[in-house]
Enzyme design. Structure first.
Site, mmCIF file in Angstrom:
data_model
loop_
_atom_site.group_PDB
_atom_site.id
_atom_site.type_symbol
_atom_site.label_atom_id
_atom_site.label_comp_id
_atom_site.label_asym_id
_atom_site.label_seq_id
_atom_site.Cartn_x
_atom_site.Cartn_y
_atom_site.Cartn_z
ATOM 1 C CE LYS A 138 11.776 17.740 -13.040
ATOM 2 N NZ LYS A 138 11.611 18.840 -11.746
ATOM 3 C CG ASP B 205 14.416 18.865 -8.942
ATOM 4 O OD1 ASP B 205 15.067 19.669 -9.738
ATOM 5 O OD2 ASP B 205 13.632 18.029 -9.849
#
Ligand code: ATR
Length: 283
Positions: free
Chosen positions: A71, A108
């Protein structure tokens, strides 16, 4: 399901990737929406992530989700990034533009906020401080989303105080670092407490916070979703608090992701939570 030569290709990239729920969820939506499209798992070798993304530039795929451990590198490899991805220091979505550029986004955070709205309806983010347990990438992403959603202040509590301090410094005065010994002072004022550590994953004990110290209006959230009812959430329920589970966050991040990759809304009639619960053996 039809996958023609003109299919829109999306996917998810992680190492390992075989336990990801995302392919099943996105392909269920693709089928329900009747799209000529596919969503596939990718597990590039750890040192080949940047080469993998470079190979997708210009349209080899429309967009890909990125998960552990890539990420942070996903944000670094991108040419442009959303404010949220920059604040979170990480991206879970890369959009591959036709001109060869790559845009990093982070769904997210919106997933976390949406999960609270679904499982703790009416919760007022602006009303009281937040306590985040943990100071890794998950905690940083949560802090970014919560600040943007109006949290008045956030205390980062971590076993390693130096990591909590680094994180707090990156965000400015609304975010403070605290030691675990400060929890008896912090919890009675908290509106929201989030476990962003890996404690509880696989069935072990969660963080050692006494959740009964929180106001009875407080909401307790766990980002861990295996098991679904973690020991931390069970303690919150025993104290009578409302809870938000990590699976709802995972499912909610997939909704804006689907639309960003495929250009249409995720079909609401698909019960992705039921699908996920079956896959997790929780149904
Ligand atoms: P992620 O990117 O998923 O957040 P991470 O960066 O490895 O993963 O962060 C894991 C978090 O869980 C950290 O806050 C870690 O605390 P430390 O910074 O002190 O390592 C926390 N954590 C993991 N195991 C722990 C344990 N046994 N006790 C307390 N905290 C723990």
């Amino acid at each position: 399901m039809t996958i023609s030569g003109a299919a829109i290709v999306g996917g998810v990239c992680g190492q390992p990737i075989k336990h990801s729920l995302s392919p099943i969820l996105h392909n269920a939506w693709i089928e329900a929406a009747g799209l000529d499209a596919a969503y596939v798992p990718f597990a590039p070798a750890e040192d080949r992530f940047e080469a993998f993304v470079d190979g997708l530039r210009g349209g080899a795929a429309r967009g890909i989700n990125v998960t552990i451990p890539f990420k942070e590198r996903a944000l670094a490899v991108a040419d442009t990034a959303s404010d949220l991805a920059r604040m979170a220091g990480a991206a879970n979505l890369l959009i591959l533009n036709a001109d060869g550029s790559v845009h990093a986004d982070n769904t997210d955070g919106p997933g976390l906020i949406a999960a609270i709205a679904v499982q703790a309806p009416g919760f007022d983010m602006a009303a009281a401080p937040v306590v985040i347990l943990g100071a890794g990438g998950a905690a940083r992403g949560a802090a970014a989303a919560l600040l943007l959603a109006g949290a008045p202040s956030i205390a980062i509590v971590n076993r390693t105080l130096a990591r909590a301090r680094d994180l707090a410094e990156a965000f400015g005065p609304k975010v403070i670092a605290a030691e675990e010994s400060a929890l008896p002072d912090l919890l009675p004022r908290a509106g929201l407490v989030i476990n962003a550590t890996s404690l509880g994953l696989g069935g072990g004990e969660g963080p050692a916070a006494d959740l009964a110290l929180t106001p009875n209006t407080a909401v307790i959230m766990d980002m861990v979703y295996k098991p679904l009812r973690t020991e931390f959430l069970r303690r919150a329920e025993a104290a009578g608090r409302r809870t938000v589970d990590g699976l709802e966050m995972l499912l909610r991040q997939a909704v804006p992701t689907f639309e960003a990759i495929y250009g249409v809304a995720a079909p609401a009639e698909v019960d992705v939570r039921a699908i996920a619960l079956t896959l997790l053996g929780e149904a």
